[in-house]
Design a protein around this motif. Structure first.
Motif, PDB file in Angstrom:
ATOM      1  N   ALA A   9      38.046  39.405  29.224  1.00 57.91           N
ATOM      2  CA  ALA A   9      38.706  37.804  28.980  1.00 57.91           C
ATOM      3  C   ALA A   9      39.615  37.706  30.555  1.00 57.91           C
ATOM      4  CB  ALA A   9      39.410  37.577  27.756  1.00 57.91           C
ATOM      5  N   PRO A  10      39.479  36.476  30.992  1.00 58.21           N
ATOM      6  CA  PRO A  10      40.643  36.370  32.122  1.00 58.21           C
ATOM      7  C   PRO A  10      42.047  36.486  31.611  1.00 58.21           C
ATOM      8  CG  PRO A  10      39.734  34.258  31.648  1.00 58.21           C
ATOM      9  CD  PRO A  10      38.863  35.361  30.762  1.00 58.21           C
ATOM     10  N   PRO A  11      43.134  36.947  32.358  1.00 53.32           N
ATOM     11  CA  PRO A  11      44.375  37.080  32.032  1.00 53.32           C
ATOM     12  C   PRO A  11      44.925  35.550  31.737  1.00 53.32           C
ATOM     13  CG  PRO A  11      44.385  37.447  34.417  1.00 53.32           C
ATOM     14  CD  PRO A  11      42.630  37.609  33.937  1.00 53.32           C
ATOM     15  N   ALA A  12      45.827  35.629  30.612  1.00 50.23           N
ATOM     16  CA  ALA A  12      46.468  34.382  30.396  1.00 50.23           C
ATOM     17  C   ALA A  12      47.218  33.891  31.556  1.00 50.23           C
ATOM     18  CB  ALA A  12      47.034  34.633  29.057  1.00 50.23           C
ATOM     19  N   PRO A  13      47.522  32.522  31.762  1.00 49.04           N
ATOM     20  CA  PRO A  13      48.374  32.185  32.898  1.00 49.04           C
ATOM     21  C   PRO A  13      49.858  32.352  32.127  1.00 49.04           C
ATOM     22  CG  PRO A  13      47.442  30.464  31.416  1.00 49.04           C
ATOM     23  CD  PRO A  13      46.543  31.638  31.110  1.00 49.04           C
ATOM     24  N   PRO A  14      50.856  32.732  33.095  1.00 49.01           N
ATOM     25  CA  PRO A  14      51.926  32.857  32.882  1.00 49.01           C
ATOM     26  C   PRO A  14      52.686  31.843  32.234  1.00 49.01           C
ATOM     27  CG  PRO A  14      51.987  32.604  34.963  1.00 49.01           C
ATOM     28  CD  PRO A  14      50.602  32.802  34.601  1.00 49.01           C
ATOM     29  N   PRO A  15      53.715  32.041  31.096  1.00 41.96           N
ATOM     30  CA  PRO A  15      54.228  30.750  30.786  1.00 41.96           C
ATOM     31  C   PRO A  15      55.189  29.777  31.510  1.00 41.96           C
ATOM     32  CG  PRO A  15      55.286  32.672  29.932  1.00 41.96           C
ATOM     33  CD  PRO A  15      54.282  33.142  30.721  1.00 41.96           C
ATOM     34  N   ALA A  16      55.009  28.580  31.420  1.00 39.68           N
ATOM     35  CA  ALA A  16      55.749  27.722  32.323  1.00 39.68           C
ATOM     36  C   ALA A  16      57.202  27.887  32.100  1.00 39.68           C
ATOM     37  CB  ALA A  16      55.269  26.316  32.152  1.00 39.68           C
ATOM     38  N   ALA A  17      57.942  27.977  33.323  1.00 43.02           N
ATOM     39  CA  ALA A  17      59.245  28.007  33.204  1.00 43.02           C
ATOM     40  C   ALA A  17      59.999  26.771  32.720  1.00 43.02           C
ATOM     41  CB  ALA A  17      60.167  28.208  34.752  1.00 43.02           C
TER      42      ALA A  17
END
Length: 312
Positions: free
Chosen positions: A276-284
């Protein structure tokens, strides 16, 4: 008889194919073993059909051979010239006999055609499959894709076998019990599941063959061939490319690992998670705006130095 001859006789008997040999513990349930005389029964309905047809033909051939060689032995020893036998001219060009020994082989072949034909029809019936695997041959590896699952990987000769084959020394079972028959990534399949195989190639003609599964199917560039298997027994089953596909043809093994449905589901879920593609970093979180100084109401200017007013 001397002790040396006794040892030679014992060694010959131990190596005799008629002596039952235990299968080495390192081999799988359908791997060939030393001095094996017959086919492996296999672990799929297709393999069972091929084995049964083979055994029927084998015993038919045994009966025919016994009758033919028995008749020859009787004719040679009983009707020989030294016993005063003379040629029977009535036996030659006998129409009835020629009809009989022509009809019997024809009927035998027709009888053998039924199990062979029914087995072939079942072998190519890929309907009602529960899952599909696309197999693509490359020089010199295999690529497996689980249809609709988003899981794919390549499978090639494992590093240990590759290092041993390039070492230039004589390889023994002690070095690797499955020399040239191990891969880095095995094809994992569930048992009691009808698996449809879609086979093709990218460069030259290959042939995907695992004897325990009971079929051998060519992988041809530009074409898609089909096969199927329902593995009944968990285990590890090995095979090789059965088509001369280039200089490293002998180093293109196949390893199938059959596991329970529950274990396969867990393995497939792990592969999906890994691919699975890595999850996007959480928004600041947005920064809070700086607080503004309070605005004082406008008042009359007061002279702090002025003396306080007193009553007159």
């Amino acid at each position: 008889m001397t002790s040396g001859r006794l040892k030679l006789l014992a060694a010959a008997l131990a190596a005799s194919p008629w002596v039952l040999h235990a299968q080495p513990a390192s081999t799988g349930p359908a791997d060939p073993h030393p001095w094996q005389l017959n086919l492996v029964r296999g672990v799929t309905p297709t393999a069972h059909a091929a084995y049964d047809a083979h055994m029927i033909v084998l015993w038919v051939c045994v009966v025919i051979g016994a009758l033919v060689f028995g008749a020859m032995a009787v004719a040679i020893f009983r009707f020989r010239k030294s016993k005063g036998a003379v040629p029977d001219t009535g036996f030659i060009h006998n129409t009835k006999l020629e009809i009989v020994w022509t009809a019997i082989p024809i009927l035998t072949l027709i009888g053998l055609a039924f199990p062979a034909t029914s087995g072939l029809l079942r072998m190519y019936d890929t309907r009602d499959s529960e899952m599909a695997v696309k197999v693509t041959g490359y020089q010199w590896m295999w690529k497996y894709e689980y249809a609709g699952e988003g899981v794919s990987f390549t499978s090639r000769l494992d590093r240990n076998s590759d290092a041993l084959r390039q070492s230039g020394r004589v390889i023994t079972a002690a070095d690797d019990p499955h020399y040239l028959l191990n891969v880095d990534n095995v094809l994992v399949l569930p048992v009691d599941t009808k698996v449809r195989f879609l086979l093709t190639a990218d460069d030259v003609i290959h042939s995907w063959w695992v004897p325990a599964l009971g079929f051998k199917q060519d992988a041809v560039p530009g074409f898609v061939n089909e096969a199927w298997a329902r593995i009944e027994t968990p285990g590890v089953y090995r095979g090789q490319c059965a088509e001369l596909c280039g200089k490293d043809h002998g180093f293109m093994p196949i390893v199938v690992k059959a596991v329970s449905k529950e274990e396969f589901a867990a393995w497939l879920a792990a592969q999906k998670a890994k691919n699975a593609p890595p999850a996007p970093p959480p928004a600041a979180a947005p920064e809070a705006a700086p607080a503004e100084a309070p605005v004082l109401p406008a008042t009359a200017s007061v002279d702090a130095t002025a003396a306080p007013a007193t009553a007159g």
